[in-house]
Design an enzyme around this catalytic site. Structure first.
Site, PDB file in Angstrom:
ATOM      1  N   LYS A  94      -5.373  -7.025   7.926  1.00 34.36           N
ATOM      2  CA  LYS A  94      -5.257  -7.801   7.218  1.00 34.36           C
ATOM      3  C   LYS A  94      -4.389  -8.601   7.469  1.00 34.36           C
ATOM      4  O   LYS A  94      -4.263  -9.889   7.015  1.00 34.36           O
ATOM      5  CB  LYS A  94      -4.413  -7.140   5.352  1.00 34.36           C
ATOM      6  N   LYS A 105       6.290 -13.875   8.467  1.00 31.42           N
ATOM      7  CA  LYS A 105       6.183 -12.516   8.562  1.00 31.42           C
ATOM      8  C   LYS A 105       4.746 -12.377   9.053  1.00 31.42           C
ATOM      9  O   LYS A 105       4.557 -11.805  10.025  1.00 31.42           O
ATOM     10  CB  LYS A 105       6.146 -11.789   7.408  1.00 31.42           C
ATOM     11  N   THR A 147       6.972  -7.671  -0.136  1.00 28.32           N
ATOM     12  CA  THR A 147       5.761  -8.359   1.085  1.00 28.32           C
ATOM     13  C   THR A 147       5.100  -8.992   0.173  1.00 28.32           C
ATOM     14  O   THR A 147       4.047  -7.928  -0.617  1.00 28.32           O
ATOM     15  CB  THR A 147       5.421  -7.606   1.597  1.00 28.32           C
TER      16      THR A 147
END
Lengths: 291, 291, 291, 291
Positions: B238, B170, B95
């Site tokens: 975030k 995502k 990621t």
């Protein structure tokens, strides 16, 4: 076990039919008596008035369309109050405001009767298949007595404490649902405008931690701009307003629900109040101003 | 089919083991080579460097802890770039931010190699059981070639278009999840302060239209103030920030996600950033001021 | 011109004194009659009951502490209703809810009297110096007749249309003020945590396009954590709630006011309801959680 | 005192003229040199290049249209860097991002020169009348030296600490202003839809505690749907985004600013980005959906 049943609308008809099919003796009443015919064909008896039903049955269930109807069936001539009393229970499964619920509860208590509010979560189809969620509150003994009927009508009954708690629980559930719908709408638009396929988003969501029946059922319809009302947006917004008011009484700050509520209000101002509450999706789309 | 595998952290180890068990030949590499031993015991070969792995295998998968590690494995001496080229594919399942992904993608393209970004949704347990959700984007042909491996590693692979779309998907998913978590937290508190049993709320939710694994798994823990980090709050915040920035680029107004983001920031300001993101629940509880 | 004056609290005393000083004949009444003495010393007459004051004066002004007092002075024995009638005007300058205002308005109309609601904006000091802002609504002819008195009591009187509009205007003003206070609080904290001197921020603001008396007056106090109540936070939050409800009735989506309202609710949940509404500043400071 | 002046756009021309009128010797430069003529007619000297201006003057002020121009004037051939050094000061009054400001600051420091960033608040008219608000940050000694010039150019100069603080202060101011504009817009609409006269609202506001020049100046225009851009909405939204990002870095939760930012984004999505930022008013009006 003999059950009285008042109100044979979409929900009431399905529910009383279920009780019959599961071996209960049922005595039905409806304002328009002809609606009783189909039930009679399946073995129901008919009461001429709510009072007559209550007289005959130890437990009477009602599910009516709105607070006015819920009050009328109790307080009008030949209403529930005429025959309610010691040893008799009345269960109102209508969705009404707490004031209505309390008024009925008090009147019945004065006569020595027993009362449960028991609003349900679920619509026509779960009513037919006995898959409702029943949010009962009020007289615990009456609840225990009614459990066999509740088990037929729903997946699982809940007893939530004093009268009022059933309605409150429904508000909390609907508030969460309204915020979740907004979260979902925003995500669908973000995907679309970021050049992702929103149908892929639906598939990915459905494999993950927040997969749920609402995304699965409503997502594809929303992408087709299909908002046929299962639960009208104006009712959803009313429930969010009432849930926020409940929070206000208890000094609970709920910024996400408040933002969601404003989005539903925006949708109302766009004339979408009678569509399904998923039409809040329209508020996050590109908008033209009206001038 | 021979697969290279770079990175044997919690995720990488579980995934490469899965490939082995399902009949793939696997050549593994890890910065600390001793971590390869267990895999070797199950039949894996070892490459001394990332370059050696790529030289040997037509498809190399990597899953590394952060952007720095993802870049290092490609660009450092004896890295992926040394051996990548025509007929070779590299699949980064870490990621990482879109910039990192693009940098790697371009360097590999310049060498004539093929690239997929393929971040996954799911943590340790789904990695072990082959239940990951794989969000692949980039080279379509490489994707097709890798499908047999993806079918072992995950429930269902998705091909989402050009490089960047995996990361974007995502973000969208995590943004929705963050808003849903806030909606859930507000509802739990509203229930509690309205003198409803929040455990009943969990049960009722789980029978209704927005029932989902996250409510089921995290709800009871939240009611015990247990926020052991599965996904740290600061990472969730975030992702919300990045999703909102993605919306900003595309002029998408998302008031509910924005309100949820501010709640996560509030949680960070309360020192809860390293706990699970469900700790945003603390922001809606009764707060004392610090003066 | 002869004016009746009911209620000699902080506001009423200052206002009736002003009228006396500016040459009006004033007949005063107060529940505790001894409060009339100081006014008598300056030339006022005294009425033993509200009815006696109304009998004597063509225009009677009242400013009372709450809806209960406002109703009592009108409806109780020897109240305003006893003597009101054709050719007589009653002006209620209390801040009350629309229902109270309407009840009084209708009762007076039934007797053939004239009615104005005229809530004021401004507190003790503007009352003493005749600097109130008067938001009158109701009987236009009575308004015209009262203008000479209003000119003494306030900077400028407004006639806003039918009864109810005075109260609504006050809600709109207070809603804007509440959002502005939140904007200000957030800016002060952002400055502080970004290592800017918040006192410099106050100075810079005061030279720019949004310079206003509230920033000037409350800013320095807020930076000293001084929240002595000029306008209690719980009343501010109540006004925001009512303004949002007014918006809800008219399908006006107001996301900024809604976010501000949630911040005031958060402040209430922190036990700050009795402090000045500027104490909402505490909600944006670093918070510790209570567990 | 001799001042160099780079950039004779709307702002620069008005400011250098002011300096001349107040007895300063001024040497001007502009990319299109012909723009210097009017200044020369009022006594200015001309430099052929930025370097020549810096060589001649101990203090050089620049006000340029954007970061690219601000960088070019410093780093290009014959730019500021050519001649800056010990005993020379450079003051950039352009509105630029912190990165640009830092890049210039560091380059000048390496040459031994002195640097101030000094963005201004105020547009053409305040520039002509010496009523700017000057937000200086950087070299304190250079600031002290420049105060006589700042006193001519503005109402009041501020020294805010290290480079970056000028830009930050401007962000905080603009963030508050953006939230206040939203609060104002919501109030105007609420008044209108509640059948109050919004012009009365403007008058009442202007007599109260939050009376400010922005409400006074923009209110009547907004009610005429006049949004001629004094400060374009897309720039306002950019500043809100940057201010929220500054808050994010410091874990400051600012729910009202976040809600206001989403409203500005909504306005951008409606195609209003090039109008004045008061056009956010359109987002709270009745909207039609675009399908």
């Amino acid at each position: 076990m003999e059950i009285g049943f008042l109100g044979l609308g979409i929900m009431g008809k399905a529910m009383s039919m279920n009780l019959l099919k599961n071996g209960f003796k049922v005595t039905v009443w409806n304002r328009t008596l002809s609606k009783c015919d189909e039930l009679v064909a399946h073995g129901a008896s008919v009461g001429e008035t709510p009072a007559e039903v209550v007289k005959k049955c130890n437990i009477t269930i009602a599910i009516l369309s709105d607070p006015a109807a819920a009050l009328s069936v109790v307080f009008d001539k030949d209403g529930v109050l005429d025959q309610i009393g010691s040893g008799k229970g009345y269960i109102d499964m209508s969705t009404v405001d707490p004031e209505t619920s309390c008024k009925i509860s008090e009147a019945i208590a004065l006569k020595g009767g027993h009362f449960l509010e028991a609003p349900v979560s679920g619509s026509k189809q779960p009513a037919e298949t006995g898959q409702l969620v029943i949010l009962a509150a009020g007289d615990k003994a009456l609840y225990e007595e009614a459990v066999p009927a509740f088990d037929v009508l729903g997946k699982k009954p809940f007893f939530l404490g004093p009268v009022g708690n059933g309605a409150k629980m429904k508000l909390v559930i609907n508030m969460i649902m309204g915020s979740v719908m907004n979260a979902f709408s925003e995500g669908l638009i973000l995907a679309e405008r970021s050049r992702l396929n929103p149908h892929s988003l639906l598939e990915v969501l459905d494999l993950g931690g927040i997969a749920n029946p609402m995304f699965r059922g409503k997502g594809p319809e929303m992408l087709k701009d299909n908002y046929s009302p299962a639960f009208p947006l104006k009712h959803q917004q009313k429930d969010m307003r009432l849930a926020l008011a409940l929070g206000d009484q208890n000094a609970v700050s709920m910024p996400v629900a408040a933002a969601a509520n404003e989005a539903f209000k925006k949708a109302r101002s766009m004339g979408l109040g009678d569509l399904d509450f998923s039409a809040v999706f329209e508020t996050v789309k590109l908008l033209k101003h009206s001038s």
